[in-house]
Design an enzyme around this catalytic site. Structure first.
Site, PDB file in Angstrom:
ATOM      1  CE1 TYR A  47      -4.353  -1.214  -0.053  1.00  0.00           C
ATOM      2  CE2 TYR A  47      -3.227  -3.036   1.021  1.00  0.00           C
ATOM      3  CZ  TYR A  47      -4.323  -2.532   0.350  1.00  0.00           C
ATOM      4  OH  TYR A  47      -5.378  -3.350   0.063  1.00  0.00           O
ATOM      5  N   GLY A  49       3.136   4.076  -1.385  1.00  0.00           N
ATOM      6  CA  GLY A  49       3.335   4.470  -2.772  1.00  0.00           C
ATOM      7  C   GLY A  49       1.967   4.592  -3.429  1.00  0.00           C
ATOM      8  N   GLY A  51      -1.356   3.738  -5.281  1.00  0.00           N
ATOM      9  CA  GLY A  51      -2.194   2.552  -5.437  1.00  0.00           C
ATOM     10  C   GLY A  51      -2.033   1.598  -4.271  1.00  0.00           C
ATOM     11  CG  HIS A  67      -2.011   8.271   3.595  1.00  0.00           C
ATOM     12  ND1 HIS A  67      -1.452   8.444   2.351  1.00  0.00           N
ATOM     13  CD2 HIS A  67      -2.107   9.509   4.133  1.00  0.00           C
ATOM     14  CE1 HIS A  67      -1.222   9.729   2.152  1.00  0.00           C
ATOM     15  NE2 HIS A  67      -1.605  10.398   3.219  1.00  0.00           N
ATOM     16  CG  ASP A  68      -3.540   3.971  -0.328  1.00  0.00           C
ATOM     17  OD1 ASP A  68      -2.767   4.950  -0.302  1.00  0.00           O
ATOM     18  OD2 ASP A  68      -3.220   2.870  -0.809  1.00  0.00           O
ATOM     19  CG  ASP A 111      -0.595  14.043   3.761  1.00  0.00           C
ATOM     20  OD1 ASP A 111      -1.189  13.041   3.305  1.00  0.00           O
ATOM     21  OD2 ASP A 111      -0.215  14.985   3.042  1.00  0.00           O
TER      22      ASP A 111
END
EC number: 3.1.1.4
Length: 137
Positions: A47, A49, A51, A67-68, A111
């Protein structure tokens, strides 16, 4: 493939005027964790990076999955997560987001949540997952 796409994307955005909150996120990760954001987290696990898919490999990767999801919620509210910049301060180990408008404030909050999670999970960081191939996810 994820790694190559991420690398190509990063190199394309590495011109002097990098858009959005990417510089803020990089800076925040490095201040809070003491690790190089791109080298240590740019291709980590399934996860970290751009995508993500499958099951997170460890606590560090779980932070990136969270975070995604946070970014996904902002996209649903029409926030431009890839181009929106924001301001923050880092004082006495605390990240303080400094915006009044919704999207920059929430982007900074996503973030901030990530970097605090990464800091709590530094002990789970496994160099074997640093450049983990996406097809194994």
């Amino acid at each position: 493939m994820k790694g190559l796409l991420t690398l190509a994307w990063f190199l394309a955005c590495s011109v002097p005027a990098v858009p959005g909150g990417l510089l803020e996120l990089k800076s925040m990760i490095e201040k809070v964790t003491g690790k190089n954001a791109f080298k240590n987290y740019g291709f980590y696990g399934c996860y970290c990076g751009w995508g993500g898919r499958g099951t997170p490999k460890d606590g560090t990767d779980w932070c990136c999955q969270m975070h995604d999801r946070c970014y996904g919620q902002l996209e649903e509210k029409d926030c431009a997560i890839r181009t929106q910049s924001y301001d923050y301060r880092y004082t006495n180990g605390l990240v303080i987001c400094e915006h009044d408008s919704f999207c920059p404030m929430r982007l900074c909050a996503c973030d901030r949540k990530l970097v605090y999670c990464l800091r709590r999970n530094l002990w789970t960081y496994n160099p074997l997952y640093q450049y983990y191939p996406n097809f194994l996810c």
